[in-house]
Design a protein around this motif. Structure first.
Motif, PDB file in Angstrom:
ATOM      1  N   TRP A 126       0.861  -1.181   0.000  1.00  0.00           N
ATOM      2  CA  TRP A 126       0.000   0.000   0.000  1.00  0.00           C
ATOM      3  C   TRP A 126       0.899   1.233   0.000  1.00  0.00           C
ATOM      4  CZ3 TRP A 126      -5.143   0.243  -0.743  1.00  0.00           C
ATOM      5  CH2 TRP A 126      -5.906  -0.915  -0.528  1.00  0.00           C
ATOM      6  N   ARG A 170       0.661   5.774  -0.609  1.00  0.00           N
ATOM      7  CA  ARG A 170      -0.260   6.900  -0.600  1.00  0.00           C
ATOM      8  C   ARG A 170       0.403   8.119  -1.203  1.00  0.00           C
ATOM      9  NH1 ARG A 170      -0.623   8.079   5.950  1.00  0.00           N
ATOM     10  NH2 ARG A 170       1.444   9.049   6.199  1.00  0.00           N
ATOM     11  N   GLU A 178       4.350   7.734  -1.492  1.00  0.00           N
ATOM     12  CA  GLU A 178       5.186   7.167  -0.453  1.00  0.00           C
ATOM     13  C   GLU A 178       4.681   5.797  -0.008  1.00  0.00           C
ATOM     14  OE1 GLU A 178       5.133   9.854   2.890  1.00  0.00           O
ATOM     15  OE2 GLU A 178       3.114   9.246   3.505  1.00  0.00           O
ATOM     16  N   VAL A 233       3.604   2.839   2.438  1.00  0.00           N
ATOM     17  CA  VAL A 233       2.856   2.755   3.690  1.00  0.00           C
ATOM     18  C   VAL A 233       3.083   1.399   4.354  1.00  0.00           C
ATOM     19  CG1 VAL A 233       0.570   2.782   4.755  1.00  0.00           C
ATOM     20  CG2 VAL A 233       1.088   4.360   2.878  1.00  0.00           C
ATOM     21  N   TYR A 253       6.229  -1.916   7.504  1.00  0.00           N
ATOM     22  CA  TYR A 253       5.488  -0.669   7.643  1.00  0.00           C
ATOM     23  C   TYR A 253       6.416   0.532   7.596  1.00  0.00           C
ATOM     24  CZ  TYR A 253       1.671  -3.619   9.296  1.00  0.00           C
ATOM     25  OH  TYR A 253       0.678  -4.573   9.381  1.00  0.00           O
ATOM     26  N   SER A 256       5.414   5.985   9.832  1.00  0.00           N
ATOM     27  CA  SER A 256       4.157   6.713  10.032  1.00  0.00           C
ATOM     28  C   SER A 256       2.970   5.787  10.222  1.00  0.00           C
ATOM     29  CB  SER A 256       3.902   7.644   8.843  1.00  0.00           C
ATOM     30  OG  SER A 256       3.811   6.892   7.639  1.00  0.00           O
ATOM     31  N   ALA A 257       3.134   4.531   9.801  1.00  0.00           N
ATOM     32  CA  ALA A 257       2.029   3.576   9.852  1.00  0.00           C
ATOM     33  C   ALA A 257       2.145   2.574  11.005  1.00  0.00           C
ATOM     34  CB  ALA A 257       1.945   2.806   8.541  1.00  0.00           C
ATOM     35  N   PHE A 297      -1.607   1.129  11.614  1.00  0.00           N
ATOM     36  CA  PHE A 297      -2.137   0.471  10.437  1.00  0.00           C
ATOM     37  C   PHE A 297      -1.759  -1.011  10.470  1.00  0.00           C
ATOM     38  CE2 PHE A 297      -1.805   4.482   7.502  1.00  0.00           C
ATOM     39  CZ  PHE A 297      -2.608   5.171   8.392  1.00  0.00           C
ATOM     40  N   MET A 304      -6.791   0.825   9.032  1.00  0.00           N
ATOM     41  CA  MET A 304      -6.172   2.052   9.540  1.00  0.00           C
ATOM     42  C   MET A 304      -6.959   2.540  10.750  1.00  0.00           C
ATOM     43  SD  MET A 304      -5.210   4.027   6.001  1.00  0.00           S
ATOM     44  CE  MET A 304      -6.894   4.283   5.486  1.00  0.00           C
ATOM     45  N   ASP A 335      -2.929  11.845   7.460  1.00  0.00           N
ATOM     46  CA  ASP A 335      -3.109  10.599   6.724  1.00  0.00           C
ATOM     47  C   ASP A 335      -3.964  10.794   5.476  1.00  0.00           C
ATOM     48  OD1 ASP A 335      -3.415   8.958   9.891  1.00  0.00           O
ATOM     49  OD2 ASP A 335      -1.684   8.907   8.544  1.00  0.00           O
ATOM     50  N   TYR A 391      -4.847   6.534  -1.608  1.00  0.00           N
ATOM     51  CA  TYR A 391      -4.153   5.301  -1.253  1.00  0.00           C
ATOM     52  C   TYR A 391      -4.217   4.329  -2.430  1.00  0.00           C
ATOM     53  CZ  TYR A 391      -3.611   6.771   3.564  1.00  0.00           C
ATOM     54  OH  TYR A 391      -3.227   7.442   4.703  1.00  0.00           O
TER      55      TYR A 391
END
Length: 123
Positions: free
Chosen positions: A36, A38, A46, A48, A60, A63-64, A68, A83, A90, A94
């Motif tokens: 994934w 986004r 970037e 995820v 991950y 940030s996730a 997530f 999420m 965020d 996505y």
């Protein structure tokens, strides 16, 4: 290549949760690692999260982490991104993506992409 279609997302309040789904067709889904990504308008796409072929190994972005969760169901040819504790930052489109390269997080390693789904975190 595999064809990918994302669903889910939409408008979510800060602190809320949502789940994105991505359904694959065209090739043997279990042969692909999935990711994934986004993208915010005007910024670079970037990484995820990513998941290996069997679903055991996950990766991950910082940030996730802890918010997530990526998972997959090979019987349904689907990958998910759960999420939670969502923040306004965020907000993005996505994308799910597929690669035959195990463990990759690089955009250029993913040749197959979905059309993207918008997630907006706002009150």
């Amino acid at each position: 290549q595999v064809q990918l279609v994302e669903s889910g997302g939409g408008l979510v309040e800060p602190g809320g949760s949502t789940r994105l789904s991505c359904t694959a067709s065209g090739r043997t889904f279990s042969n692909y690692a999935m990711g994934w990504f986004r993208q915010v308008s005007g910024k670079e796409r970037e990484f995820v999260a990513a998941i290996g072929w069997s679903g055991v190994n996950t990766y991950y972005a910082d940030s996730a982490k802890d918010r997530f969760t990526i998972s997959r169901d090979n019987a349904k040819n689907a990958v998910y991104l759960q999420m939670s504790s969502l923040k306004p930052e965020d907000t993005a489109v996505y994308y799910c993506a597929a690669t035959s390269l195990y463990g990759s997080r690089r955009i250029t390693d993913f040749p197959s992409w979905g059309q993207g789904t918008q997630v907006t975190v706002s009150s």
